[in-house]
Enzyme design. Sequence first.
Site, PDB file in Angstrom:
ATOM      1  N   GLU A 268       0.888  -1.115   0.040  1.00  0.00           N
ATOM      2  CA  GLU A 268      -0.069   0.037   0.002  1.00  0.00           C
ATOM      3  C   GLU A 268       0.915   1.280  -0.003  1.00  0.00           C
ATOM      4  OE1 GLU A 268      -1.193   3.213   1.422  1.00  0.00           O
ATOM      5  OE2 GLU A 268      -1.656   2.190   3.295  1.00  0.00           O
ATOM      6  N   CYS A 305      -2.283   7.956   4.999  1.00  0.00           N
ATOM      7  CA  CYS A 305      -2.139   7.530   3.792  1.00  0.00           C
ATOM      8  C   CYS A 305      -3.433   8.174   2.916  1.00  0.00           C
ATOM      9  CB  CYS A 305      -1.901   6.099   3.498  1.00  0.00           C
ATOM     10  SG  CYS A 305      -3.171   5.047   4.461  1.00  0.00           S
TER      11      CYS A 305
END
Length: 529
Positions: A268, A305
């Site tokens: 990720e 994020c």
Amino acid sequence: MSEIKITGANLIAGTHSTEGSQLFQARNPTTGDLLDPIFTEATPLEVARATGAAGEAYRELRTWNGPRLAELLRQMSAQLLDVDGQLLQTAHDETGLPIEPRLRGELARTCAQFDMFADLVTSGEHRDVVIDHADATLSPPRPDLRRMRIGVGPVAVFGASNFPLAFSVPGGDTASALAAGCPVVIKAHPSHPATSEMAATALLRAVELVGAPAGSVSLVHGLGHEVGEALVTSEEIRSVGFTGSPAGGQALAKLAAGRPHPIPVHAEMGSLNPVLVTPRALAVRGREIAEQLASSLKMGVGQFCTSPGLVFVPSGEDGDRFVDALADQLRSTGEGVLLNQGILGALSRRLATTRAVDGVTTLLDGGAQPTDGPVTCAPSLFSVDLDAYRASDHLREEHFGPASIVVRYDEGRLPEVVPTLEGQLTVTLQAEPEDVADLVDLRADLMEIAGRVLFNGFPTGVSVTAAQHHGGPFPAASDPRFTSVGTKAIDRFLRPVTFQDVPDPLLPDELKEANPLNVPRRVDGRLRG
């Protein structure tokens, strides 16, 4: 409640090891002071021992059924809570993140993840059992076929900088890998090595209490790239979980693909998380959206994020008022503490490049400057029109920190936005009910670029549930089919095996005719609980 002594050692299958000569210390980002103790970077031989122990552990863990694995996971949750005070204070010292409510909430989420996976493996749902009985009347005749999923083997986990618990040593990658029956070798993030050692010690206490093999959990330290490279290229490792930068994730993926036996890297890698505001929403809720957007951007000092780093807003007076309100909200924030000097330096370089892009107006300059002292900066905000944005590749890269770019678009040009966007973790629509009929085609386009589509919300805050998807098309993640959050995160570390005409005594319990574990199964086309 028991105290954990931080040693600075690598934890290899329950033993402390300090064979290396490369030493380093963490630094308190709030004060700039170096923190004790001194940590020892793992040598290639220590990494090899850790992965070898994980391979040995897998040969036992693969025989454990769901209830036994659940006991291990629940005990890990309990051991983390047993040292919560010391753990939270250590994490605060190393990251600058506040204990209340941030780190305490993160610990609760971390423990909840272990308990969530314990519930999942107890149910057996993750095995995805399918049985098709033999049928000689078919042409050609069908043999007896029984399919289930098993663990892939030892997993390398890379701790993330921005979540020292929930995405680090005891995070979702570790919990989901162990739930799949896969031992983990974890590379601690060098920004919070004491937090990492403490968390790993708690996990190892659980390993010992339930009688799991010692190699089920190992921790290695590394300041540079060498330890991570040794870990990913070890032939014992069968999969990788990573949360971090696009450069880091892609480098690991390249290494893993170049092995004699390639393995997947589930990375990720961040996102711009664009927010698209319609003219109606701007007219009705402009100030409200600006205030909520500022709160989302400030969360975690922009180091999530899912932080909204890109906002598409209509041109005109309503848009001008929105931008002014957003700037006012961010201006009143003041400086926040970033996680480490590396993040501050990277943000400083990226902001400098952004300021120099043709057509960009700097609305707020957060003053992110590298320093040996406190690692702080204030929010930065930029404005640019759609054409100038489309002309710049740099503006489509993440600014990891408290920074966002407002892109102004003329009426009717909202559909032109989507082709400018690469893969994203999230994309958000701020719209009114009257907009919905006109947004159907746009919604379909947004599904192609994002792992999560939000309506009248904000992307920060990722619920840990079965329906969650935290991933997205490249470059947000290395494989858009998988999530790193929620029960489906376990799918990354499972693979299917089919048994054909195998006698019942030789079958795993999940596939035996009597179904002794009472797992849900699809039998001859019918789902049976």
